[in-house]
Motif scaffolding. Sequence first.
Motif, PDB file in Angstrom:
ATOM      1  N   HIS A 238       0.795 -10.792  19.990  1.00 35.49           N
ATOM      2  CA  HIS A 238       1.868 -11.705  20.347  1.00 35.49           C
ATOM      3  C   HIS A 238       2.919 -10.946  21.136  1.00 35.49           C
ATOM      4  CE1 HIS A 238       0.318 -14.855  17.682  1.00 35.49           C
ATOM      5  NE2 HIS A 238       0.142 -13.903  16.764  1.00 35.49           N
ATOM      6  N   ALA A 239       3.777 -11.693  21.798  1.00 36.12           N
ATOM      7  CA  ALA A 239       4.827 -11.058  22.603  1.00 36.12           C
ATOM      8  C   ALA A 239       5.747 -10.212  21.740  1.00 36.12           C
ATOM      9  CB  ALA A 239       5.640 -12.119  23.339  1.00 36.12           C
ATOM     10  N   ARG A 240       5.919 -10.621  20.469  1.00 37.40           N
ATOM     11  CA  ARG A 240       6.830  -9.894  19.584  1.00 37.40           C
ATOM     12  C   ARG A 240       6.130  -8.795  18.777  1.00 37.40           C
ATOM     13  NH1 ARG A 240      10.719 -14.608  17.006  1.00 37.40           N
ATOM     14  NH2 ARG A 240      11.608 -15.342  19.001  1.00 37.40           N
ATOM     15  N   GLY A 241       4.822  -8.667  18.942  1.00 35.68           N
ATOM     16  CA  GLY A 241       4.149  -7.592  18.218  1.00 35.68           C
ATOM     17  C   GLY A 241       2.734  -7.936  17.812  1.00 35.68           C
ATOM     18  N   MET A 242       2.229  -7.156  16.847  1.00 37.51           N
ATOM     19  CA  MET A 242       0.837  -7.266  16.391  1.00 37.51           C
ATOM     20  C   MET A 242       0.833  -7.840  14.980  1.00 37.51           C
ATOM     21  SD  MET A 242      -0.997  -5.619  18.869  1.00 37.51           S
ATOM     22  CE  MET A 242      -2.365  -4.652  18.248  1.00 37.51           C
ATOM     23  N   LEU A 243       0.085  -8.928  14.758  1.00 38.06           N
ATOM     24  CA  LEU A 243      -0.032  -9.560  13.453  1.00 38.06           C
ATOM     25  C   LEU A 243      -1.440  -9.300  12.918  1.00 38.06           C
ATOM     26  CD1 LEU A 243       1.255 -11.381  11.288  1.00 38.06           C
ATOM     27  CD2 LEU A 243       0.297 -13.348  12.529  1.00 38.06           C
ATOM     28  N   ILE A 244      -1.520  -8.659  11.780  1.00 43.46           N
ATOM     29  CA  ILE A 244      -2.825  -8.271  11.240  1.00 43.46           C
ATOM     30  C   ILE A 244      -3.618  -9.500  10.807  1.00 43.46           C
ATOM     31  CG2 ILE A 244      -2.011  -7.959   8.852  1.00 43.46           C
ATOM     32  CD1 ILE A 244      -3.841  -5.434   8.752  1.00 43.46           C
ATOM     33  N   THR A 245      -4.922  -9.491  11.062  1.00 46.59           N
ATOM     34  CA  THR A 245      -5.813 -10.594  10.691  1.00 46.59           C
ATOM     35  C   THR A 245      -6.361 -10.380   9.285  1.00 46.59           C
ATOM     36  OG1 THR A 245      -7.775  -9.477  11.573  1.00 46.59           O
ATOM     37  CG2 THR A 245      -6.492 -10.847  13.108  1.00 46.59           C
ATOM     38  N   GLU A 246      -7.138 -11.360   8.773  1.00 51.95           N
ATOM     39  CA  GLU A 246      -7.765 -11.204   7.459  1.00 51.95           C
ATOM     40  C   GLU A 246      -8.744 -10.034   7.458  1.00 51.95           C
ATOM     41  OE1 GLU A 246      -9.486 -14.757   5.977  1.00 51.95           O
ATOM     42  OE2 GLU A 246      -7.609 -15.911   6.042  1.00 51.95           O
ATOM     43  N   ALA A 247      -9.485  -9.887   8.563  1.00 51.20           N
ATOM     44  CA  ALA A 247     -10.401  -8.751   8.667  1.00 51.20           C
ATOM     45  C   ALA A 247      -9.612  -7.446   8.672  1.00 51.20           C
ATOM     46  CB  ALA A 247     -11.238  -8.867   9.938  1.00 51.20           C
ATOM     47  N   GLY A 248      -8.464  -7.450   9.349  1.00 58.87           N
ATOM     48  CA  GLY A 248      -7.608  -6.268   9.356  1.00 58.87           C
ATOM     49  C   GLY A 248      -7.096  -5.930   7.964  1.00 58.87           C
ATOM     50  N   GLN A 249      -6.795  -6.951   7.155  1.00 62.86           N
ATOM     51  CA  GLN A 249      -6.338  -6.724   5.784  1.00 62.86           C
ATOM     52  C   GLN A 249      -7.420  -6.019   4.965  1.00 62.86           C
ATOM     53  OE1 GLN A 249      -3.481  -6.991   4.483  1.00 62.86           O
ATOM     54  NE2 GLN A 249      -2.279  -8.492   5.643  1.00 62.86           N
ATOM     55  N   LEU A 250      -8.669  -6.440   5.176  1.00 57.28           N
ATOM     56  CA  LEU A 250      -9.774  -5.788   4.464  1.00 57.28           C
ATOM     57  C   LEU A 250      -9.886  -4.315   4.858  1.00 57.28           C
ATOM     58  CD1 LEU A 250     -12.534  -8.562   4.652  1.00 57.28           C
ATOM     59  CD2 LEU A 250     -11.211  -7.873   2.641  1.00 57.28           C
ATOM     60  N   LEU A 251      -9.758  -4.047   6.157  1.00 56.00           N
ATOM     61  CA  LEU A 251      -9.825  -2.666   6.618  1.00 56.00           C
ATOM     62  C   LEU A 251      -8.644  -1.858   6.088  1.00 56.00           C
ATOM     63  CD1 LEU A 251     -11.230  -0.494   8.298  1.00 56.00           C
ATOM     64  CD2 LEU A 251      -9.886  -1.267  10.279  1.00 56.00           C
ATOM     65  N   LEU A 252      -7.476  -2.466   6.008  1.00 54.02           N
ATOM     66  CA  LEU A 252      -6.300  -1.778   5.490  1.00 54.02           C
ATOM     67  C   LEU A 252      -6.485  -1.415   4.019  1.00 54.02           C
ATOM     68  CD1 LEU A 252      -3.422  -0.798   6.042  1.00 54.02           C
ATOM     69  CD2 LEU A 252      -2.601  -3.078   5.368  1.00 54.02           C
ATOM     70  N   GLN A 253      -7.063  -2.353   3.258  1.00 54.41           N
ATOM     71  CA  GLN A 253      -7.337  -2.066   1.849  1.00 54.41           C
ATOM     72  C   GLN A 253      -8.327  -0.918   1.712  1.00 54.41           C
ATOM     73  OE1 GLN A 253      -8.605  -5.453  -0.454  1.00 54.41           O
ATOM     74  NE2 GLN A 253      -9.282  -4.200  -2.171  1.00 54.41           N
ATOM     75  N   TYR A 254      -9.366  -0.942   2.547  1.00 53.67           N
ATOM     76  CA  TYR A 254     -10.346   0.150   2.542  1.00 53.67           C
ATOM     77  C   TYR A 254      -9.661   1.477   2.867  1.00 53.67           C
ATOM     78  CZ  TYR A 254     -13.953   3.255   4.399  1.00 53.67           C
ATOM     79  OH  TYR A 254     -14.750   4.353   4.655  1.00 53.67           O
ATOM     80  N   SER A 255      -8.782   1.473   3.862  1.00 54.45           N
ATOM     81  CA  SER A 255      -8.089   2.683   4.282  1.00 54.45           C
ATOM     82  C   SER A 255      -7.198   3.213   3.157  1.00 54.45           C
ATOM     83  CB  SER A 255      -7.256   2.414   5.531  1.00 54.45           C
ATOM     84  OG  SER A 255      -6.552   3.565   5.934  1.00 54.45           O
ATOM     85  N   ASN A 256      -6.500   2.307   2.464  1.00 57.27           N
ATOM     86  CA  ASN A 256      -5.654   2.727   1.344  1.00 57.27           C
ATOM     87  C   ASN A 256      -6.481   3.319   0.209  1.00 57.27           C
ATOM     88  OD1 ASN A 256      -3.287   1.909   2.597  1.00 57.27           O
ATOM     89  ND2 ASN A 256      -3.364  -0.153   1.728  1.00 57.27           N
ATOM     90  N   ASP A 257      -7.617   2.682  -0.109  1.00 60.50           N
ATOM     91  CA  ASP A 257      -8.499   3.192  -1.160  1.00 60.50           C
ATOM     92  C   ASP A 257      -9.029   4.568  -0.798  1.00 60.50           C
ATOM     93  OD1 ASP A 257      -8.102   0.880  -2.555  1.00 60.50           O
ATOM     94  OD2 ASP A 257     -10.005  -0.054  -1.974  1.00 60.50           O
ATOM     95  N   LEU A 258      -9.350   4.746   0.481  1.00 59.81           N
ATOM     96  CA  LEU A 258      -9.881   6.024   0.943  1.00 59.81           C
ATOM     97  C   LEU A 258      -8.854   7.134   0.769  1.00 59.81           C
ATOM     98  CD1 LEU A 258     -12.445   7.179   2.322  1.00 59.81           C
ATOM     99  CD2 LEU A 258     -11.289   6.856   4.513  1.00 59.81           C
ATOM    100  N   ARG A 259      -7.618   6.841   1.101  1.00 62.19           N
ATOM    101  CA  ARG A 259      -6.554   7.847   0.945  1.00 62.19           C
ATOM    102  C   ARG A 259      -6.309   8.169  -0.523  1.00 62.19           C
ATOM    103  NH1 ARG A 259      -1.223   7.147   4.433  1.00 62.19           N
ATOM    104  NH2 ARG A 259      -1.020   9.262   3.615  1.00 62.19           N
ATOM    105  N   THR A 260      -6.348   7.131  -1.375  1.00 60.28           N
ATOM    106  CA  THR A 260      -6.137   7.361  -2.812  1.00 60.28           C
ATOM    107  C   THR A 260      -7.231   8.243  -3.388  1.00 60.28           C
ATOM    108  OG1 THR A 260      -5.025   5.235  -3.078  1.00 60.28           O
ATOM    109  CG2 THR A 260      -5.928   6.238  -5.061  1.00 60.28           C
TER     110      THR A 260
END
Length: 304
Positions: A51-73
């Motif tokens: 969007h013009a005001r920035g990037m809005l994460i999608t549902e698929a992006g949320q899944l990847l973010l959760q995976y990334s957080n789990d990986l770091r933990t």
Amino acid sequence: MEPLALRYFREVAAHGSVRHAAERMFVAQSAVSRQITLLETELGVPLFERHARGMLITEAGQLLLQYSNDLRTRFDELRGMIQEYETLRRGHAEIACVEGLMTSFMPEAIHGFSHANPAISMGVITIGSQAVAEAVAEHRYDLGVLFGSAPRSDLVELARMPQPLYAVVSPSHPLAHRSRCTLADIAPYPVVLPDRSFVIRQLVDRVCVTRKLSLSRMVETNTLAFAQMLVTGSSTHVSFLPVDLLTPSIKQGTLVGLSMDEPSLKSGHVTLVASRTRKLSLAANHLANYLAERMAAKRRPRAR
């Protein structure tokens, strides 16, 4: 250890902007955009809505973010374990054990473990098998060694070691010249029995019921050491002891062990247990592995 693309993705997700992510990571915006595009191409789905005001994460992006957080933990946990390992395996472990192993096996095992792991302290207590099971299941002790199999479903068995029961007499006893006997052979003599909290007693009582035998119970006690001492000083008394407790006295010539012609008594064993619902500390896990190795390597000794 975290892939570069995931690091860029996390920053964009956190700030909702490629520009802000690039500024925080001190890289060009084009580098961040390129990594996000590569991730989306590899996964086959958009991770952000532009969007013009920035990037809005999608549902698929949320899944990847959760995976990334789990990986770091998980990586942080791994790093902590490695650091603990590198600092001479520091920590503390608590173990509850039946009395029958406190004469030979457990002192030797604890001495060997302490020598190899001087930075790990331990607490050791002797209680009955049922109490061992309860203490470990309730997380009051990290590990337990009990007679027989684990009596509860919330315990996991880590190792077993043969621990047959022997009839025990002094060298002056009429049965001392024999290498084996039955409960019927023992029936005429006064018997020193552990109380009913002991699995040993439960096994003996079960055989007596099956064989329709009655033993001449002279003394009942809650300590095997006392039973051992009573038999040592008598030419008539008989008791039942596990082989680990009995072996030192046999070597000293103060007691004689008679193999029992009863399958349930000959096939006795002890079991190393832990709680199924508790994750062992690194120190307790080291101790568990050491005890399991010692139990596996322990050969069944001759009782006579």
